[in-house]
Design an enzyme around this catalytic site. Structure first.
Site, PDB file in Angstrom:
ATOM      1  CG  LEU A 190     -10.453   2.906  -6.311  1.00 31.46           C
ATOM      2  CD1 LEU A 190     -11.207   4.215  -6.071  1.00 31.46           C
ATOM      3  CD2 LEU A 190      -9.154   3.163  -7.078  1.00 31.46           C
ATOM      4  CG  HIS A 191      -6.860  -2.635  -2.412  1.00 29.39           C
ATOM      5  ND1 HIS A 191      -6.689  -2.721  -3.774  1.00 29.39           N
ATOM      6  CD2 HIS A 191      -5.773  -3.214  -1.863  1.00 29.39           C
ATOM      7  CE1 HIS A 191      -5.546  -3.346  -4.037  1.00 29.39           C
ATOM      8  NE2 HIS A 191      -4.972  -3.650  -2.899  1.00 29.39           N
ATOM      9  NE  ARG A 192      -1.557  -1.187  -5.095  1.00 28.06           N
ATOM     10  CZ  ARG A 192      -0.697  -2.078  -4.630  1.00 28.06           C
ATOM     11  NH1 ARG A 192      -0.077  -1.834  -3.482  1.00 28.06           N
ATOM     12  NH2 ARG A 192      -0.432  -3.176  -5.291  1.00 28.06           N
TER      13      ARG A 192
END
Length: 347
Positions: A190-192
């Site tokens: 998860l990075h957005r």
């Protein structure tokens, strides 16, 4: 991962090349690791752009690329994907009348709140050669009035995956987490900003992950952006293994052997489709619809209840085989190199 196979394919055909590293992805350790694992040549030019707002990054790449292109005067500039560097480099080249070739063209999420969507549209409008990975890319470009410069070549990410997969190994990473060979586990990325910058959304997603982790161990290589927003209490959740970012070889091995992947990454949607690994994407839209129509991917938005339901459905049954999209065969870069060397043979 996208540039490596194209650089190699062009090299086999004798094309003179220079590699520009903008430095938009600025973690030096990770950058060096990926260059080594992918057997990429060292950059000829490093712009050192680093972090900043979208405008700051775009301006820095524009300035650096203008100088590089003016000094080198290449026959063509090849750009990849949909990051700020992609769009800014294409714009600098267009202003200097240097032809642009866009690898991974035509992808559309139809969500202009995503910065990447703006980058895709601008880059495609400026490029002279549009290399698409799938039929939906062709259709999107034709809908926008593009004719005569669309080349469906397949997916260069899969070229790299096919080459690297035999050497991929995450046994040390799994052993350190106490996960035994053959044990089912879930891989998470998860990075957005839409996922991790809103505390309410992030806490809901983490809560769903903690619930899954009570039954199946979770391997979660944590992006620096995500780690900066994590409450310390999540570091001690049973079964939730928050680890440092991994090299491509280790991550690919974790992906290949996972029983389920949960992500908000575009590239991971493609890789899991090729590998036949069930994938849950924590987004409302995707610019890679072939991964949901042909592949193993399902969109659940950022609703923790939907994510949990989809996870339990997929974890409760064996992994099923899925079709691989057309031309995702490990030879996309060869097609690109043949087209470019033919087009610019006399340049």
């Amino acid at each position: 991962m996208k540039a490596a196979p194209v650089i190699a394919a062009l090299g086999k055909l004798g094309a003179a090349q220079q590699l520009i590293h903008t430095g938009q992805h600025y973690d030096n350790v990770m950058s060096d690791l990926f260059f080594n694992q992918l057997a990429l040549p060292q950059p000829d030019i490093h712009l050192g752009v680093g972090s900043g707002s979208h405008a700051q990054q775009t301006a820095a790449v524009l300035t650096g690329m203008e100088k590089a292109l003016t000094d080198k005067r290449p026959s063509v500039l090849v750009v990849y994907g949909d990051v700020n560097s992609t769009m800014a480099a294409a714009l600098a080249a267009a202003k200097l009348l240097v032809p642009v070739a866009h690898v991974e063209a035509g992808l559309r999420s139809f969500d202009r709140t995503m910065p990447e969507e703006i980058n895709r549209i601008v880059t495609d409008s400026l490029a002279a050669h549009l290399f698409t990975p799938s039929a939906d890319g062709d259709e999107n470009l034709r809908r926008e009035g593009v004719v005569g410069k669309i080349h469906r070549v397949g997916n260069v990410m899969i070229d790299t995956l096919v080459r690297i997969l035999p050497n991929a190994d995450a046994s040390k990473v799994l052993k350190h987490a106490g996960i035994n060979a053959g044990q089912r586990y879930v891989l998470v990325t998860l990075h957005r900003p839409s996922t991790v910058d809103d505390p309410h959304v992030l806490q809901g997603v983490l809560g769903a992950l903690a619930s899954i982790a009570s039954e199946y161990p979770i391997m979660f290589p944590v992006h620096p952006r995500t780690r900066a927003r994590l409450d310390q209490s999540w570091l001690a959740k049973p079964g939730l293994h928050l680890i440092e970012p991994l090299g491509y070889l280790e991550f690919l091995a974790l992906e290949r052997d996972a029983h389920l992947v949960i992500t908000d990454s575009g590239g991971v949607q493609e890789e899991t489709t090729y590998l036949g690994v069930p994938c849950i994407t924590v987004r409302d839209t995707t610019e890679r619809p072939v991964t949901t129509t042909t592949g193993t991917n399902v969109l659940v938005g950022r609703d923790p209840a939907k994510m949990l339901l989809a996870a339990r459905e997929r974890l409760g049954k064996p992994r099923a085989t899925a079709a691989v999209p057309e031309l995702w065969d490990g030879h996309a870069a060869d097609r690109i190199a043949a087209i470019l060397t033919s087009a610019f043979a006399s340049a």
